[in-house]
Design a protein around this motif. Structure first.
Motif, PDB file in Angstrom:
ATOM      1  N   THR A 197       0.889  -1.166   0.071  1.00  0.00           N
ATOM      2  CA  THR A 197       0.090   0.154   0.029  1.00  0.00           C
ATOM      3  C   THR A 197       0.896   1.135   0.084  1.00  0.00           C
ATOM      4  O   THR A 197       1.995   1.298   0.311  1.00  0.00           O
ATOM      5  N   GLY A 198       0.082   2.341  -0.394  1.00  0.00           N
ATOM      6  CA  GLY A 198       0.981   3.510  -0.284  1.00  0.00           C
ATOM      7  C   GLY A 198       1.524   3.870  -1.475  1.00  0.00           C
ATOM      8  O   GLY A 198       1.891   3.256  -2.537  1.00  0.00           O
ATOM      9  N   ALA A 199       2.251   5.098  -1.743  1.00  0.00           N
ATOM     10  CA  ALA A 199       3.063   5.631  -2.669  1.00  0.00           C
ATOM     11  C   ALA A 199       4.513   5.032  -2.801  1.00  0.00           C
ATOM     12  O   ALA A 199       4.999   4.763  -1.747  1.00  0.00           O
ATOM     13  N   ALA A 200       4.851   4.873  -4.223  1.00  0.00           N
ATOM     14  CA  ALA A 200       6.392   4.210  -4.575  1.00  0.00           C
ATOM     15  C   ALA A 200       6.699   4.695  -5.603  1.00  0.00           C
ATOM     16  O   ALA A 200       5.890   4.735  -6.577  1.00  0.00           O
ATOM     17  N   ILE A 201       7.905   4.892  -5.890  1.00  0.00           N
ATOM     18  CA  ILE A 201       8.400   4.995  -7.181  1.00  0.00           C
ATOM     19  C   ILE A 201       9.000   3.825  -7.716  1.00  0.00           C
ATOM     20  O   ILE A 201      10.200   3.348  -7.085  1.00  0.00           O
ATOM     21  N   LEU A 202       8.810   3.173  -8.786  1.00  0.00           N
ATOM     22  CA  LEU A 202       9.397   2.128  -9.500  1.00  0.00           C
ATOM     23  C   LEU A 202      10.337   2.682 -10.529  1.00  0.00           C
ATOM     24  O   LEU A 202       9.985   3.148 -11.690  1.00  0.00           O
ATOM     25  N   ALA A 203      11.886   2.742 -10.396  1.00  0.00           N
ATOM     26  CA  ALA A 203      12.680   3.456 -11.220  1.00  0.00           C
ATOM     27  C   ALA A 203      13.349   2.619 -11.800  1.00  0.00           C
ATOM     28  O   ALA A 203      14.210   1.744 -11.358  1.00  0.00           O
ATOM     29  N   SER A 204      13.321   2.247 -13.291  1.00  0.00           N
ATOM     30  CA  SER A 204      13.737   1.335 -14.014  1.00  0.00           C
ATOM     31  C   SER A 204      14.468   1.622 -15.198  1.00  0.00           C
ATOM     32  O   SER A 204      14.577   2.703 -15.724  1.00  0.00           O
ATOM     33  N   ASN A 205      15.695   0.805 -15.472  1.00  0.00           N
ATOM     34  CA  ASN A 205      16.110   1.002 -16.925  1.00  0.00           C
ATOM     35  C   ASN A 205      15.108   0.702 -17.972  1.00  0.00           C
ATOM     36  O   ASN A 205      14.036   0.434 -17.929  1.00  0.00           O
ATOM     37  N   HIS A 206      15.700   1.096 -19.339  1.00  0.00           N
ATOM     38  CA  HIS A 206      14.803   1.197 -20.248  1.00  0.00           C
ATOM     39  C   HIS A 206      15.353   0.760 -21.473  1.00  0.00           C
ATOM     40  O   HIS A 206      16.067   1.512 -22.187  1.00  0.00           O
ATOM     41  N   LEU A 207      15.018  -0.670 -21.760  1.00  0.00           N
ATOM     42  CA  LEU A 207      15.610  -1.339 -22.973  1.00  0.00           C
ATOM     43  C   LEU A 207      14.715  -1.522 -24.206  1.00  0.00           C
ATOM     44  O   LEU A 207      15.288  -1.740 -25.310  1.00  0.00           O
ATOM     45  N   SER A 208      13.479  -1.735 -23.752  1.00  0.00           N
ATOM     46  CA  SER A 208      12.360  -1.892 -24.814  1.00  0.00           C
ATOM     47  C   SER A 208      11.240  -1.291 -24.637  1.00  0.00           C
ATOM     48  O   SER A 208      10.930  -0.577 -23.501  1.00  0.00           O
TER      49      SER A 208
END
Length: 252
Positions: free
Chosen positions: A32-43
């Motif tokens: 629950t609650g806010a979160a940031i999913l920070a990902s690399n970007h390949l496709s």
């Protein structure tokens, strides 16, 4: 409701059957609650595989053109991206970056999970490029934890010489930047936080880090016709200087 239809009925089963995506570390994403999913970007498919690994809905910031099409195709595209958790951002205006950051902050204040690609664009050559500091500002202004994410694509050989892509989504441990509370807007702090996030993504993905913005490389590729490695070789600092500027994990 349509989002869950897409995930579990329309798209999900087909994607799982073909790519058999694996997820690691999903317990690191808060229930629950806010979160940031920070990902690399390949496709271009990254935004499909990441949310399919989680029970919670992930909101992404998408270019406004996906929501403004006309006719049957435009209506279908608009319905699809809206249902898939995409929020439109006008990237043509002078204030596009600021609008994107403010929209991300609003999404997090609503207690949602925000998916973001700190590099700002897909990798030109599969390496991990310098991150933009918008992710740090969002974390500082909302207090949301940042979960580093690595998309890993591997080719698997099949009989008769054919290959198929296998996907692994790795979720790292949450990064807490509450020690920098009240320091939003300090460009040195925001750069340090962004570099820490990129460092964790690099460790999860195993990618080589490049201390150049991916968008800058792509622009030069379009203008000159040179390859990404050629452009990077011109733009990246000398080895000794580059080692000093590579992303590092901040102390306490």
């Amino acid at each position: 409701m349509f989002y869950w239809f897409l995930k579990f009925v329309a798209i999900g089963p087909a994607v799982r059957a073909v790519f058999r995506p694996r997820a690691e570390g999903t317990e690191n994403v808060p229930a629950t609650g806010a979160a940031i999913l920070a990902s690399n970007h390949l496709s271009a498919a990254d935004w499909i595989f990441m949310p399919m690994s989680l029970k919670r809905r992930v909101t992404f910031l998408a270019k406004a053109e996906y929501f403004t099409g006309t006719g049957i195709k435009g209506a279908a595209q608009r319905a699809f991206f809206s249902a898939a958790g995409q929020v439109p951002i006008d990237r043509s205006s002078a204030s596009a970056a600021e609008n994107a950051i403010l929209t991300g902050i609003r999404t997090l204040h609503e207690g949602k999970i925000l998916g973001i690609y700190p590099e700002g664009t897909r990798s030109p050559d599969g390496r991990l490029f310098r991150g933009k500091t918008g992710v740090a500002r969002m974390a500082l202004e909302t207090g949301a934890p940042v979960i580093p994410v690595a998309m890993v694509y591997r080719k698997k050989k099949l009989p008769f010489g054919k290959k198929i892509t296998r996907v692994t989504v790795r979720f790292g441990k949450p990064l807490d930047f509450s020690r920098y509370e009240g320091m939003s807007g300090d460009r040195f702090v925001e750069r340090s936080i962004t570099d820490e996030i990129l460092y964790e993504i690099m460790m999860l993905s195993g990618q080589e880090y490049v201390d150049v913005y991916g968008a800058t490389v792509k622009k030069s590729m379009d203008a000159t016709g040179a390859s990404a490695p050629e452009i990077v070789a011109r733009l990246q600092p000398p080895p000794d200087e580059a080692s000093d500027r590579a992303p590092t994990s901040l102390a306490g």
